[in-house]
Design a protein around this motif. Structure first.
Motif, PDB file in Angstrom:
ATOM      1  N   ASP A 284      51.263 -18.780 -24.365  1.00 31.11           N
ATOM      2  CA  ASP A 284      51.951 -19.844 -25.092  1.00 31.11           C
ATOM      3  C   ASP A 284      52.010 -19.410 -26.551  1.00 31.11           C
ATOM      4  OD1 ASP A 284      53.091 -22.129 -26.041  1.00 31.11           O
ATOM      5  OD2 ASP A 284      51.379 -23.439 -25.634  1.00 31.11           O
ATOM      6  N   ASP A 285      53.229 -19.059 -27.011  1.00 28.61           N
ATOM      7  CA  ASP A 285      53.406 -18.513 -28.369  1.00 28.61           C
ATOM      8  C   ASP A 285      52.505 -17.295 -28.590  1.00 28.61           C
ATOM      9  OD1 ASP A 285      55.334 -20.349 -29.097  1.00 28.61           O
ATOM     10  OD2 ASP A 285      53.862 -21.791 -29.854  1.00 28.61           O
ATOM     11  N   ASN A 286      52.550 -16.379 -27.614  1.00 24.76           N
ATOM     12  CA  ASN A 286      51.806 -15.114 -27.676  1.00 24.76           C
ATOM     13  C   ASN A 286      50.290 -15.291 -27.661  1.00 24.76           C
ATOM     14  OD1 ASN A 286      54.167 -13.501 -27.804  1.00 24.76           O
ATOM     15  ND2 ASN A 286      54.336 -13.942 -30.003  1.00 24.76           N
ATOM     16  N   VAL A 287      49.816 -16.476 -27.339  1.00 23.84           N
ATOM     17  CA  VAL A 287      48.381 -16.731 -27.206  1.00 23.84           C
ATOM     18  C   VAL A 287      48.091 -17.032 -25.738  1.00 23.84           C
ATOM     19  CG1 VAL A 287      46.443 -18.209 -27.884  1.00 23.84           C
ATOM     20  CG2 VAL A 287      48.222 -17.611 -29.550  1.00 23.84           C
ATOM     21  N   ILE A 288      47.012 -16.434 -25.199  1.00 21.54           N
ATOM     22  CA  ILE A 288      46.676 -16.653 -23.797  1.00 21.54           C
ATOM     23  C   ILE A 288      46.405 -18.121 -23.542  1.00 21.54           C
ATOM     24  CG2 ILE A 288      45.002 -16.159 -21.979  1.00 21.54           C
ATOM     25  CD1 ILE A 288      44.646 -13.397 -23.135  1.00 21.54           C
ATOM     26  N   ASP A 289      47.137 -18.662 -22.574  1.00 21.69           N
ATOM     27  CA  ASP A 289      46.988 -20.075 -22.228  1.00 21.69           C
ATOM     28  C   ASP A 289      46.139 -20.253 -20.970  1.00 21.69           C
ATOM     29  OD1 ASP A 289      47.985 -22.992 -22.470  1.00 21.69           O
ATOM     30  OD2 ASP A 289      48.511 -22.431 -20.410  1.00 21.69           O
ATOM     31  N   SER A 290      46.388 -19.389 -19.952  1.00 19.90           N
ATOM     32  CA  SER A 290      45.667 -19.533 -18.686  1.00 19.90           C
ATOM     33  C   SER A 290      45.891 -18.281 -17.843  1.00 19.90           C
ATOM     34  CB  SER A 290      46.142 -20.780 -17.931  1.00 19.90           C
ATOM     35  OG  SER A 290      47.535 -20.710 -17.690  1.00 19.90           O
ATOM     36  N   TYR A 291      45.238 -18.276 -16.668  1.00 25.42           N
ATOM     37  CA  TYR A 291      45.355 -17.169 -15.725  1.00 25.42           C
ATOM     38  C   TYR A 291      45.630 -17.728 -14.334  1.00 25.42           C
ATOM     39  CZ  TYR A 291      42.908 -14.496 -19.378  1.00 25.42           C
ATOM     40  OH  TYR A 291      42.535 -13.917 -20.555  1.00 25.42           O
ATOM     41  N   LEU A 292      46.296 -16.903 -13.516  1.00 26.87           N
ATOM     42  CA  LEU A 292      46.504 -17.241 -12.120  1.00 26.87           C
ATOM     43  C   LEU A 292      46.283 -15.985 -11.281  1.00 26.87           C
ATOM     44  CD1 LEU A 292      47.364 -18.963  -9.720  1.00 26.87           C
ATOM     45  CD2 LEU A 292      49.763 -18.540 -10.328  1.00 26.87           C
ATOM     46  N   ASP A 344      41.322 -21.213 -16.763  1.00 29.05           N
ATOM     47  CA  ASP A 344      41.712 -21.532 -18.132  1.00 29.05           C
ATOM     48  C   ASP A 344      41.650 -20.276 -18.994  1.00 29.05           C
ATOM     49  OD1 ASP A 344      39.055 -21.052 -18.801  1.00 29.05           O
ATOM     50  OD2 ASP A 344      38.535 -23.174 -18.967  1.00 29.05           O
ATOM     51  N   GLU A 345      41.874 -20.434 -20.303  1.00 25.93           N
ATOM     52  CA  GLU A 345      41.924 -19.275 -21.199  1.00 25.93           C
ATOM     53  C   GLU A 345      40.614 -18.511 -21.251  1.00 25.93           C
ATOM     54  OE1 GLU A 345      40.893 -22.855 -23.774  1.00 25.93           O
ATOM     55  OE2 GLU A 345      42.136 -22.377 -22.024  1.00 25.93           O
ATOM     56  N   ASN A 346      39.514 -19.155 -20.853  1.00 24.88           N
ATOM     57  CA  ASN A 346      38.194 -18.501 -20.827  1.00 24.88           C
ATOM     58  C   ASN A 346      37.810 -18.059 -19.420  1.00 24.88           C
ATOM     59  OD1 ASN A 346      37.677 -18.935 -23.647  1.00 24.88           O
ATOM     60  ND2 ASN A 346      37.265 -21.101 -23.153  1.00 24.88           N
ATOM     61  N   ARG A 347      38.789 -18.088 -18.506  1.00 26.46           N
ATOM     62  CA  ARG A 347      38.606 -17.692 -17.111  1.00 26.46           C
ATOM     63  C   ARG A 347      37.659 -18.621 -16.349  1.00 26.46           C
ATOM     64  NH1 ARG A 347      41.054 -12.946 -15.769  1.00 26.46           N
ATOM     65  NH2 ARG A 347      41.626 -11.524 -17.459  1.00 26.46           N
ATOM     66  N   ASN A 348      37.578 -19.845 -16.752  1.00 17.70           N
ATOM     67  CA  ASN A 348      36.826 -20.838 -15.998  1.00 17.70           C
ATOM     68  C   ASN A 348      37.734 -21.454 -14.941  1.00 17.70           C
ATOM     69  OD1 ASN A 348      34.410 -20.652 -17.600  1.00 17.70           O
ATOM     70  ND2 ASN A 348      35.500 -21.805 -19.202  1.00 17.70           N
ATOM     71  N   PRO A 349      37.240 -21.655 -13.705  1.00  9.66           N
ATOM     72  CA  PRO A 349      38.087 -22.211 -12.637  1.00  9.66           C
ATOM     73  C   PRO A 349      38.591 -23.610 -12.977  1.00  9.66           C
ATOM     74  CG  PRO A 349      36.062 -21.271 -11.744  1.00  9.66           C
ATOM     75  CD  PRO A 349      35.900 -21.311 -13.227  1.00  9.66           C
ATOM     76  N   GLU A 350      39.869 -23.829 -12.737  1.00  5.84           N
ATOM     77  CA  GLU A 350      40.472 -25.155 -12.905  1.00  5.84           C
ATOM     78  C   GLU A 350      40.944 -25.725 -11.571  1.00  5.84           C
ATOM     79  OE1 GLU A 350      42.239 -25.349 -17.407  1.00  5.84           O
ATOM     80  OE2 GLU A 350      43.577 -24.630 -15.828  1.00  5.84           O
ATOM     81  N   ARG A 351      41.623 -24.891 -10.795  1.00  7.26           N
ATOM     82  CA  ARG A 351      42.110 -25.330  -9.482  1.00  7.26           C
ATOM     83  C   ARG A 351      42.071 -24.148  -8.514  1.00  7.26           C
ATOM     84  NH1 ARG A 351      47.643 -26.958  -8.961  1.00  7.26           N
ATOM     85  NH2 ARG A 351      48.157 -25.857 -10.890  1.00  7.26           N
ATOM     86  N   ILE A 352      41.878 -24.455  -7.226  1.00  9.42           N
ATOM     87  CA  ILE A 352      41.944 -23.457  -6.161  1.00  9.42           C
ATOM     88  C   ILE A 352      42.784 -24.027  -5.029  1.00  9.42           C
ATOM     89  CG2 ILE A 352      40.646 -22.101  -4.473  1.00  9.42           C
ATOM     90  CD1 ILE A 352      38.279 -22.152  -6.337  1.00  9.42           C
ATOM     91  N   SER A 353      43.780 -23.253  -4.616  1.00  7.57           N
ATOM     92  CA  SER A 353      44.643 -23.670  -3.511  1.00  7.57           C
ATOM     93  C   SER A 353      44.678 -22.573  -2.452  1.00  7.57           C
ATOM     94  CB  SER A 353      46.072 -23.941  -3.988  1.00  7.57           C
ATOM     95  OG  SER A 353      46.122 -25.059  -4.835  1.00  7.57           O
ATOM     96  N   ASN A 354      44.730 -23.008  -1.200  1.00  5.86           N
ATOM     97  CA  ASN A 354      44.893 -22.089  -0.076  1.00  5.86           C
ATOM     98  C   ASN A 354      46.131 -22.482   0.713  1.00  5.86           C
ATOM     99  OD1 ASN A 354      42.552 -20.694  -0.713  1.00  5.86           O
ATOM    100  ND2 ASN A 354      41.264 -21.929   0.663  1.00  5.86           N
ATOM    101  N   ALA A 355      46.747 -21.490   1.359  1.00  4.78           N
ATOM    102  CA  ALA A 355      47.916 -21.757   2.201  1.00  4.78           C
ATOM    103  C   ALA A 355      47.898 -20.794   3.377  1.00  4.78           C
ATOM    104  CB  ALA A 355      49.211 -21.604   1.404  1.00  4.78           C
ATOM    105  N   LYS A 356      48.458 -21.253   4.477  1.00  8.34           N
ATOM    106  CA  LYS A 356      48.572 -20.414   5.665  1.00  8.34           C
ATOM    107  C   LYS A 356      49.990 -20.519   6.198  1.00  8.34           C
ATOM    108  CE  LYS A 356      46.077 -19.204   9.898  1.00  8.34           C
ATOM    109  NZ  LYS A 356      45.502 -17.964   9.313  1.00  8.34           N
ATOM    110  N   GLU A 357      50.589 -19.356   6.435  1.00  8.43           N
ATOM    111  CA  GLU A 357      51.981 -19.311   6.903  1.00  8.43           C
ATOM    112  C   GLU A 357      52.038 -18.766   8.322  1.00  8.43           C
ATOM    113  OE1 GLU A 357      56.132 -16.821   6.075  1.00  8.43           O
ATOM    114  OE2 GLU A 357      54.346 -16.450   4.869  1.00  8.43           O
ATOM    115  N   ALA A 358      52.852 -19.405   9.144  1.00  6.16           N
ATOM    116  CA  ALA A 358      53.191 -18.894  10.472  1.00  6.16           C
ATOM    117  C   ALA A 358      54.693 -18.581  10.458  1.00  6.16           C
ATOM    118  CB  ALA A 358      52.860 -19.913  11.553  1.00  6.16           C
TER     119      ALA A 358
END
Length: 780
Positions: A284-292, A344-358
């Protein structure tokens, strides 16, 4: 400076080899394999002074098994040799005038106990000035595999993990089957063509006007096998491998003076395992906002059944007609596990999602073909007509269950999609070749192709239709072309000049009138090829062609799968074709046990295709092909084949190029690729190793890292050559890993993909009333 040095070296070669000994008479002849009565290409002819045993000159036979030598009158020993065959010598032959020598009839080496014997077979790679020919029958590391495995072993060609084929690092390549477009290449069809069906692959980097203008990088022409022997013959092939790879095929053929009836049945089950990982940094404006961070585990299987049958009818020795039908039924199934970690920007977990495709995708493909060939009393005069009708259906079904499990467990979200695609494609082609004399010939022909593809896409979110995605897309394509080319020679200079004209009409429209695109254009595609023969072992070729790459349907179709909503790919129905001017300077040197084929090439393209990834309003990445601008590419390539011993053949190829892209992206970079093959062949068994290297490069937003892989094959003939057993292991060190970085305006994405582990296959072939050299009759 590099160009000047290379040209200086090239001219030095020309000066050295053009200094020929004084000559006043010409002797010529032919080399034939006695058992099969076939001409032998690349046989070595050595002229030896009878009095002192000194070698005067050597040459190599051409594709028709013929040779020609210019010498001073005298008495000579003339020796003919070829790998795996007994040499033959004309002793103390008195040559005083121009003379055609008796043909050399070479025989197989006799069997002796405790002795290493060599069996005749074509070299794995044949280097010719206008193309490279890869003989699959000699390639062990492709046994039990498919057409993709074959192409990965072909000089100048590579296939990435998505199945995209590139030639000299350029993906704008046209793939033909026996010189024509085919249903066999549609819908991942290359992955479903067994390696055993392929006789050879031709790589044509600068095609003449006789070929379609499609393919800015050039043409890859896959030649399938045909059986030409009379009588009844059949063969059975069985393959078993780890991970699961099972195949069974039966080919039968009957031929007499008037008819040739043929049929081929094949079934295959194969499993692919793949792992992907990605790490996305969001700014966000060249500043780390988050990670995925994400991981993907794939388990995909293909079940494929094919049948092919037809017949040739010979009205007489100059008129033949062929009618054939090909059918393929393939069902792809896969299960895919997705995991997404939001930090988050400090690599702390915010959300975890799982998915399964057939995923399930049944496909059917059909091809009906009618061919007529007429030859004439005049050698080289030929007239052909080809009618071809292809139609296929493809039903893609995705079902995805997604759930957020952290910080709280939320209800499941169900996504479903279905895409029913179908295509109808009619092709007409006619060619005529008329020689004026031994040196001059004119060729001309016409071709028309009319195609319609329908894509009916439906998507649902928790059983609620997604209106923005539900649509029916029609794509129509009509291309009419004609060509003429004239070839002749002036002393040592051979030339071929041609012109192709193509009128194209393509367009897309849909059910809700979201797209209504119509593109009409008429283009001229000139070609020119010049070859100067300094002597029997050194010549130079200069060639030029103008080429086009039209967008493929998957690049145009704006509707597709939604399995991974964080990484979405959509088509661009407004893509324009790419145009390329291609120049090439090459040499072919045949000297003793070496065949050396260096070349320089330059390609300038406009409207190049480039994949661009942008972030949508949901923060997901959307990938789409665009016309990004121009590209200038300059490269050097060299292929070397060396047979230091009768049982050993070494092949090597290196390609280095620099390129500059201008437009939406401004990129300057370079790339280096290489392949090396070692082949050891004895009487009934042989070994082969392949080492491949693909260098790091950049293009648009993408930066890919280098990769290498190593393959091994071995084989043995048993039961007096009625059967053959081969063992193949590819990616032995599990090193074929695609890594890279994607840069966007507000993100960077590191990615990593690999197929899990090496693959090992064993293939058994049994021939009934067939020799090892006989070929199966397979689809056009």
């Amino acid at each position: 400076m590099k160009k000047i040095v290379f040209i200086t070296i090239l001219l030095s070669f020309a000066t050295i080899y053009s200094q020929e000994i004084q000559k006043s008479i010409t002797v010529s002849g032919k080399v034939i394999e006695k058992k099969t009565a076939t001409a032998i290409e690349f046989a070595t002819i050595t002229l030896i002074n009878s009095s002192d045993g000194k070698v005067i000159v050597e040459t190599i036979t051409d594709g028709k098994g013929t040779y020609s030598l210019k010498i001073t009158p005298g008495k000579y020993n003339i020796k003919a040799e070829f790998i795996g065959l007994e040499s033959s010598t004309l002793e103390n032959f008195d040559l005083q005038n121009n003379q055609v020598l008796p043909p050399f009839l070479l025989e197989e080496m006799p069997t002796q106990l405790e002795t290493i014997e060599i069996q005749t077979e074509k070299t794995t790679i044949e280097h010719k000035l206008d193309k490279k020919v890869f003989n699959v029958g000699s390639d062990l590391v492709s046994k039990g595999g498919n057409a993709i495995d074959i192409l990965n072993n072909v000089p100048s060609v590579s296939v990435n993990y998505n199945g995209a084929v590139s030639l000299r690092g350029n993906t704008g390549v046209r793939i033909l089957i026996n010189g024509k477009p085919s249903v066999l290449t549609a819908n991942n069809g290359l992955e479903q063509i067994p390696a055993e069906n392929i006789e050879k692959v031709e790589v044509i980097t600068n095609p003449s006007s006789k070929y379609d203008s499609e393919g800015t990088a050039g043409i890859i022409n896959i030649i399938l096998k045909k059986n030409k022997s009379k009588g009844f013959g059949s063969s059975v092939q069985a393959t078993a491998g780890i991970p699961d790879n099972y195949a069974l095929g039966y080919n039968v053929n009957y031929k007499n003076k008037k008819i040739n009836i043929f049929s081929d049945l094949r079934y295959r089950y194969i499993n692919f395992l793949g792992k992907e990982s990605s790490s996305r940094t969001i700014y966000d404006d060249n500043v780390i906002d988050s990670y995925l961070n994400g991981t993907v585990d794939r388990d995909r299987t293909n079940r494929t059944f094919t049948t092919y049958f037809g017949g040739d009818y010979y009205f007489n020795d100059k008129n033949m007609i062929t009618l054939s039908y090909f059918y393929r039924n393939n069902t792809s199934r896969s299960t895919v596990d997705y995991a997404f970690n939001y930090l988050d920007e400090n690599r702390n977990p915010e959300r975890i999602s799982n998915a399964k495709e057939a995923y399930k995708e049944p496909q059917t493909a059909n091809q009906i073909e009618l061919n007529y060939i007429k030859t004439f009393a005049k050698e080289g005069q030929k007239f052909t007509i080809n009618l071809q009708y292809d139609f296929w259906n493809d039903d893609e079904n995705e079902s995805i269950v997604e759930q957020e499990i952290f910080p709280v467990s939320l209800p499941f979200r169900a996504l479903k999609s279905r895409n029913i695609e179908s295509s109808k494609d009619f092709l007409f082609q006619s060619d005529y070749s008329l020689p004026f004399n031994e040196k001059s010939k004119i060729e001309f022909g016409i071709k028309g192709e009319i195609r319609r593809i329908n894509s009916d896409y439906q998507a649902y979110d928790n059983n609620v239709a997604i209106d923005s995605l539900n649509n029916l897309l029609h794509y129509d394509e009509r291309i009419i072309g004609a060509y003429v080319q004239y070839g002749s020679s002036i002393k040592k200079l051979n030339y071929l000049l041609g012109l192709r004209i193509e009128d194209s009409n393509t367009g897309s429209n849909d059910r809700i009138n979201q797209f209504n695109i119509d593109k009409k254009y008429t283009d001229f595609f000139p070609t020119a090829h010049f070859t100067y023969e300094f002597n029997d072992i050194f010549n130079v070729q200069l060639s030029y062609s103008r080429r086009i790459s039209r967008p493929e349907f998957w690049q145009l179709n704006p509707f597709g799968g939604i399995a991974d909503r964080r990484n979405i790919r959509i088509g661009n129905p407004d893509l324009d074709p790419v145009y390329t001017n291609s120049y090439e300077l090459g040499t072919l040197i045949k000297w003793r046990k070496f065949i050396i084929n260096p070349s320089l090439y330059h390609q300038f393209s406009r409207n190049i295709f480039e994949d661009i990834r942008i972030t949508n309003t949901d923060g997901f990445l959307v990938e789409q092909a665009i016309n990004s601008g121009t590209e200038s590419r300059i490269g050097a390539e060299i292929s070397i084949s060396y047979s230091p011993l009768k049982w050993l053949t070494l092949n090597g190829e290196m390609n280095y190029y620099t390129f500059e892209q201008k437009g939406i992206f401004n990129v300057s970079d370079k790339n280096f690729t290489s392949k090396q093959s070692t082949r050891i062949k004895f009487s009934t068994w042989n070994f082969q190793t392949n080492l491949n290297y693909l260098g790091a490069t950049s293009s648009g937003q993408y930066n890919s890292k280098s990769q290498y892989w190593f393959d091994l094959g071995m084989g043995k003939d048993i039961w007096n050559e009625r059967a053959t057993i081969t063992l193949k292991a590819d990616n032995i060190f599990d090193s074929r890993i695609s890594k890279g970085l994607v840069r966007g305006n507000d993100y960077t994405l590191d990615y990593n993909f690999r197929s899990v582990g090496p693959r090992v296959y064993a293939t058994f072939t049994y021939r009934l009333n067939r020799k090892k050299s006989d070929r199966d009759r397979l689809p056009e």
